[in-house]
Each structure stands twice: as C-alpha cells, then as structure tokens.
Design a protein around this motif. Structure first.
Motif, PDB file in Angstrom:
ATOM      1  N   ALA A  77     -13.570   4.449   0.100  1.00 45.61           N
ATOM      2  CA  ALA A  77     -13.614   3.999  -2.040  1.00 45.61           C
ATOM      3  C   ALA A  77     -12.913   2.751  -1.983  1.00 45.61           C
ATOM      4  N   ASP A  78     -13.515   2.159  -2.967  1.00 48.96           N
ATOM      5  CA  ASP A  78     -13.250   1.089  -3.965  1.00 48.96           C
ATOM      6  C   ASP A  78     -11.588   0.866  -4.146  1.00 48.96           C
ATOM      7  N   VAL A  79     -10.836  -0.046  -3.527  1.00 46.30           N
ATOM      8  CA  VAL A  79      -9.719   0.031  -3.973  1.00 46.30           C
ATOM      9  C   VAL A  79      -9.234  -0.695  -5.244  1.00 46.30           C
ATOM     10  N   CYS A  80      -8.302  -0.379  -6.095  1.00 47.08           N
ATOM     11  CA  CYS A  80      -7.527  -0.933  -7.540  1.00 47.08           C
ATOM     12  C   CYS A  80      -6.800  -1.230  -6.925  1.00 47.08           C
ATOM     13  N   LEU A  81      -5.576  -2.256  -6.099  1.00 48.30           N
ATOM     14  CA  LEU A  81      -4.075  -1.963  -5.854  1.00 48.30           C
ATOM     15  C   LEU A  81      -3.778  -2.824  -7.063  1.00 48.30           C
ATOM     16  N   ILE A  82      -3.071  -2.015  -7.776  1.00 48.37           N
ATOM     17  CA  ILE A  82      -1.875  -2.539  -8.746  1.00 48.37           C
ATOM     18  C   ILE A  82      -0.814  -3.346  -8.674  1.00 48.37           C
ATOM     19  N   SER A  83      -0.352  -4.213  -7.972  1.00 44.18           N
ATOM     20  CA  SER A  83       1.149  -4.315  -7.101  1.00 44.18           C
ATOM     21  C   SER A  83       2.035  -5.055  -7.844  1.00 44.18           C
ATOM     22  N   ALA A  84       3.768  -4.588  -8.035  1.00 42.01           N
ATOM     23  CA  ALA A  84       4.480  -5.244  -8.578  1.00 42.01           C
ATOM     24  C   ALA A  84       5.582  -6.420  -7.179  1.00 42.01           C
ATOM     25  N   SER A  85       4.590  -6.308  -5.535  1.00 41.66           N
ATOM     26  CA  SER A  85       5.129  -7.287  -4.788  1.00 41.66           C
ATOM     27  C   SER A  85       4.141  -7.916  -4.631  1.00 41.66           C
ATOM     28  N   LYS A  86       5.127  -8.919  -4.190  1.00 41.15           N
ATOM     29  CA  LYS A  86       4.636 -10.541  -4.130  1.00 41.15           C
ATOM     30  C   LYS A  86       4.826 -11.073  -2.459  1.00 41.15           C
ATOM     31  N   THR A  87       5.438  -9.757  -1.723  1.00 39.88           N
ATOM     32  CA  THR A  87       6.042 -10.024  -0.445  1.00 39.88           C
ATOM     33  C   THR A  87       4.524  -9.619   0.702  1.00 39.88           C
ATOM     34  N   LEU A  88       3.725  -8.630  -0.212  1.00 38.17           N
ATOM     35  CA  LEU A  88       2.831  -8.155   1.222  1.00 38.17           C
ATOM     36  C   LEU A  88       1.888  -9.087   1.200  1.00 38.17           C
ATOM     37  N   GLN A  89       0.915  -8.621   2.605  1.00 35.37           N
ATOM     38  CA  GLN A  89      -0.346  -8.799   2.652  1.00 35.37           C
ATOM     39  C   GLN A  89      -1.239  -7.929   1.515  1.00 35.37           C
ATOM     40  N   THR A  90      -2.567  -8.806   1.442  1.00 35.26           N
ATOM     41  CA  THR A  90      -3.438  -7.945   0.153  1.00 35.26           C
ATOM     42  C   THR A  90      -4.082  -7.482   1.302  1.00 35.26           C
ATOM     43  N   PRO A  91      -4.480  -5.965   1.741  1.00 33.93           N
ATOM     44  CA  PRO A  91      -6.015  -5.533   2.830  1.00 33.93           C
ATOM     45  C   PRO A  91      -6.469  -6.214   2.544  1.00 33.93           C
ATOM     46  N   TYR A  92      -7.562  -6.542   3.284  1.00 34.11           N
ATOM     47  CA  TYR A  92      -9.077  -6.818   3.034  1.00 34.11           C
ATOM     48  C   TYR A  92      -9.454  -5.493   2.761  1.00 34.11           C
ATOM     49  N   GLY A  93     -10.712  -5.870   1.716  1.00 36.38           N
ATOM     50  CA  GLY A  93     -11.647  -4.812   0.970  1.00 36.38           C
ATOM     51  C   GLY A  93     -10.830  -4.191   0.159  1.00 36.38           C
ATOM     52  N   VAL A  94      -9.692  -4.610  -0.108  1.00 27.95           N
ATOM     53  CA  VAL A  94      -8.701  -3.968  -1.114  1.00 27.95           C
ATOM     54  C   VAL A  94      -8.485  -5.130  -3.001  1.00 27.95           C
ATOM     55  N   SER A  95      -8.907  -4.988  -4.022  1.00 27.40           N
ATOM     56  CA  SER A  95      -9.218  -5.546  -4.971  1.00 27.40           C
ATOM     57  C   SER A  95      -7.927  -5.518  -5.171  1.00 27.40           C
ATOM     58  N   LEU A  96      -6.903  -6.621  -6.060  1.00 27.69           N
ATOM     59  CA  LEU A  96      -5.669  -6.858  -6.013  1.00 27.69           C
ATOM     60  C   LEU A  96      -5.815  -7.400  -7.467  1.00 27.69           C
ATOM     61  N   ILE A  97      -4.232  -6.503  -8.445  1.00 28.95           N
ATOM     62  CA  ILE A  97      -4.358  -7.057 -10.000  1.00 28.95           C
ATOM     63  C   ILE A  97      -2.353  -7.351  -9.532  1.00 28.95           C
ATOM     64  N   PRO A  98      -1.926  -8.011  -9.335  1.00 29.56           N
ATOM     65  CA  PRO A  98      -0.964  -8.675  -9.431  1.00 29.56           C
ATOM     66  C   PRO A  98      -0.587  -8.962 -11.114  1.00 29.56           C
ATOM     67  N   VAL A  99       1.162  -7.492 -11.008  1.00 28.74           N
ATOM     68  CA  VAL A  99       1.862  -7.336 -12.766  1.00 28.74           C
ATOM     69  C   VAL A  99       3.281  -7.283 -11.871  1.00 28.74           C
ATOM     70  N   GLU A 100       3.837  -7.698 -12.991  1.00 27.49           N
ATOM     71  CA  GLU A 100       5.478  -7.671 -12.682  1.00 27.49           C
ATOM     72  C   GLU A 100       6.270  -6.768 -13.084  1.00 27.49           C
ATOM     73  N   THR A 101       5.855  -6.178 -14.550  1.00 31.89           N
ATOM     74  CA  THR A 101       6.556  -5.870 -15.403  1.00 31.89           C
ATOM     75  C   THR A 101       6.001  -4.544 -15.717  1.00 31.89           C
ATOM     76  N   ALA A 102       6.754  -3.323 -15.781  1.00 30.24           N
ATOM     77  CA  ALA A 102       6.135  -2.318 -16.149  1.00 30.24           C
ATOM     78  C   ALA A 102       4.808  -2.127 -17.362  1.00 30.24           C
ATOM     79  N   GLN A 103       5.225  -3.387 -18.831  1.00 29.90           N
ATOM     80  CA  GLN A 103       4.251  -2.853 -20.027  1.00 29.90           C
ATOM     81  C   GLN A 103       2.464  -3.609 -18.560  1.00 29.90           C
ATOM     82  N   GLN A 104       3.166  -4.355 -17.987  1.00 35.63           N
ATOM     83  CA  GLN A 104       1.739  -5.315 -17.194  1.00 35.63           C
ATOM     84  C   GLN A 104       1.115  -4.117 -16.540  1.00 35.63           C
TER      85      GLN A 104
END
Length: 401
Positions: free
Chosen positions: A231-258
């Motif tokens: 899959a083409d994976v889009c990971l929308i994450s509120a976690s800042k402590t984990l390493q982004t897996p290779y081959g995965v697109s990360l969108i960092p967020v903080e709040t529920a609205q974001q």
C-alpha cells in the motif's frame, strides 16, 4: 517481507565491516536465511568466524576452496540467493561491479548473480565524490542495481563528511522497501491506506494540555503491515516519539481538529481508512496564551465536544473500507457493537485496555474484531505487529467479497 528470503551478504574491505555483523543478525531476526562471502581485505577487519557463528553457515572467502564436489561455490551461492547485499561496498568493489571484473570470490559470485543486488557504499567523502566513483555508481544504477545513499556523519578519518555506513535499522527498512517495489502481486499494490495513530493533545495553555496514554505503537504497526502489503500508506500521527517507518508518508498533527482536517484531505483517495488514534473527545473552550498561575484552591475548566471523526467518515464513505478502534475498560463487546452500527464502520477493533498485555504503551495487544452480520473474531495476546497483520488480513478477505 524478509521472512523466508535467501540473502547472500558480500562483505568488502572497509572499516565499516564491523557493523555488518549486526546487519546479518538483524536480517536473520527478520526471518531471512543468510550466507556470507568476504574479500581478503574484509577478513583483515573481522574474521570469517564471526559471520559463521552468526549465520550458522560456512563463510566463502576463496574462489578455489570448493567444498562440495558437485557444486561450483561462487555459482551455487549466486543461484541460491533471492537477494545479494554488498555491505560495505568500497570504491574498489564498486569499480569491479561496474566494469564486470571478477578476480576473487565476491566479485565472481556477484558477476554470476541474477537476483536483485542491493549495494551499501561506505568510504571517505573524497573517494565517494571522485568522478570515477560517481560514474561507477551511475553505471550500476543504469544496470538495475540499487545503490543506497550513504549517511553523513563522523568518519574514520576524524572529520564529518558523507560516506558513513548507514544505521542497521535504516538499511533493513530500505531493503524491505526495495523488495516491496519489486513485488508485482501484493494485495494492496497501488491502493492508498490512511491510518491515524497516537493520542491527540488539547492545549489549555502554553505548558499544559489534555491527552491520554496512547503511544501510537498500534497505528505504526498497522502502517508497517499495510506498507508490506504494497500500500501507499499515509500515517496521520499525534505521536512524536516513534520513528516513521520507511516507505510511509507522515502527516504530524497535535489536536483532534488537526487530525480531522488531515483525514478529511486524504479520505476521498483512500481505499482503507484505519482510525487507530486515541482522539480526545473534548477540548478546552478557551486556550490561553500565557501560563495559568496558581491562585485559587479550585479551577473550573470548561470543555467543548470535538467532532467525532469516525462517525463523520462513516456518513461520508463511498468505496472506502472503514476500520475503527474501541479502547474500553468495561462492557467491551456492548460498546464495540454499538460503535460499529452508530458510526457506520465496516470493522471495529476492540480491546480492554485494563488488561496487562493490551492497550496503551504496550508492545503487545489482545483484541476482538467486530463486523456487521459476522461472528466476533478474537485475536489472542501477540505483538502489536502480528496483531496488525491479522487485522489487515481479515479486512482484505472482507473487501474482496
């Protein structure tokens, strides 16, 4: 992805040889069978015995050391391997491979290899940037070899530069992505999977917020599992402590609205959406710009409700397969079934977070999967990675019906 793969590791003579022992160990831990061949120069840094003990196989060093009368060793190793990894690859070994030279066991076996070849260069920056090396790398890439980008860091010569051997985890992840790109029949090939992870944070003031104990590990495990299925994976994450897996697109967020906004942007083009994040149900009505000072014995904090992301997606979905999570402490089945119907999800993954081996901040999980008009499926205690793989396997069976 590496489970059951036969990998030949070709070790050439650079100072980074000592790091390859950890690479061999990690490949084996990932499920691969590994055999090692070394140049004479490589044996000056680490003895063949080290790799023999790690791999549980004889280490090839001499073209003329034919141990089996019915096999030509360098041809046999080349034919045996599903993947060849050259690590570290010196400037000399790159030149040999690029020009088809074969004057030792390693170069001869590589010349006979028809399996994919994955090369990890490591050398001094000036050697790496020499026009001859640049030309040789380009030739190898034109020939269909994969040449990994070296890291920048402190070199053996005592200064910082490009040419450093990458970290083992980075190499293993890149190998997995490399092999994924060569697999034509993966079930999620060319499909987009959107996954949310972690516990959202709702600010009270610049130093305080409301959150929960979610680490994001389950969401990140699902991202890896989906990536491994192509899959083409889009990971929308509120976690800042984990390493982004290779081959995965990360969108960092903080709040529920974001998080809601990010999911909304990606939703239309997704085939699967997995809401594994622990989203805050409420947020402070007012976020202060300065730290609240301690004045009174009591403080009243007024909260307002966040929009329910899963319910919104359930009402909007068309072709998407929608998976929600339910983290409960009591009446797990009742709440999960209610959530499945109310939020129009295709699947709810429920767990009792009060159990010692399940829930937040654990490396293991224990879940029950609920689907409309289906008997619940219980997944007993296992690593979150194994649970993630089972969740997606079940989802795939339902999507193809």
């Amino acid at each position: 992805m590496l489970k059951g793969k036969k990998i030949a590791v070709y070790v050439t003579g650079g100072i980074a040889v000592y790091k390859v022992s950890d690479l061999v160990r990690r490949l084996i831990k990932a499920g691969a069978t590994v055999k090692v061949a070394m140049t004479k120069s490589a044996t000056e840094f680490v003895t063949p015995l080290t790799f023999q003990i790690l791999s549980k196989h004889h280490v090839y060093t001499d073209t003329f050391d034919e141990r089996e009368g019915d096999k030509v060793s360098h041809i046999h190793l080349a034919d045996w391997s599903d993947l060849a990894v050259v690590a570290p690859a010196t400037a000399n070994s790159l030149a040999k491979m690029a020009n088809g030279l074969a004057d030792d066991f390693v170069s001869t076996a590589l010349l006979a290899t028809t399996a994919p070849v994955f090369i990890v260069p490591a050398m001094n920056q000036h050697m790496l940037e020499n026009p001859a090396t640049v030309r040789n790398i380009q030739t190898l890439e034109d020939d269909g070899r994969f040449v990994m980008e070296p890291d920048t860091g402190f070199l053996a010569e005592g200064y910082t530069g490009k040419g450093r051997f990458p970290e083992t985890e980075k190499i293993v992840e890149t190998i997995q992505e490399f092999l994924l790109n060569k697999e034509p029949n993966l079930p999620l090939k060319n499909k987009k999977v959107v996954i949310t992870a972690g516990g959202t944070k709702e600010r009270i003031d610049p130093v305080r917020y409301i959150t929960n104990d979610s680490s994001g590990k389950m969401g990140y495990s699902l991202a890896i599992a989906a990536r491994n299925l192509g899959a083409d994976v889009c990971l929308i994450s509120a976690s800042k402590t984990l390493q982004t897996p290779y081959g995965v697109s990360l969108i960092p967020v903080e709040t529920a609205q974001q998080m809601h906004h990010a999911v909304d942007v990606e939703f239309d083009t997704a085939s699967i959406v997995i809401m594994s994040a622990a989203v805050s149900d409420y947020r402070p009505e007012q976020v202060l710009n300065e730290k609240i000072k301690k004045n009174e014995q009591e403080m009243i904090l007024k909260l307002v409700k966040n929009k329910d992301i899963l319910a919104t997606l359930g009402s909007q979905k068309k072709h998407q397969f929608l998976i929600g999570f339910a983290a409960e402490t009591t009446n797990v089945e009742e709440y999960a079934k209610g959530k499945l119907v109310k939020k129009k999800a295709d699947m709810i993954v429920a767990n009792d977070v009060s159990k010692p081996h399940a829930g937040f901040n654990k490396d293991t999980n224990e879940v029950t999967i609920f689907m409309v008009d289906e008997e619940p499926v219980e997944l007993s205690v296992n690593s979150k990675q194994a649970i993630a793989e089972e969740i997606l396997a079940i989802a795939l069976t339902k999507m193809t019906k």
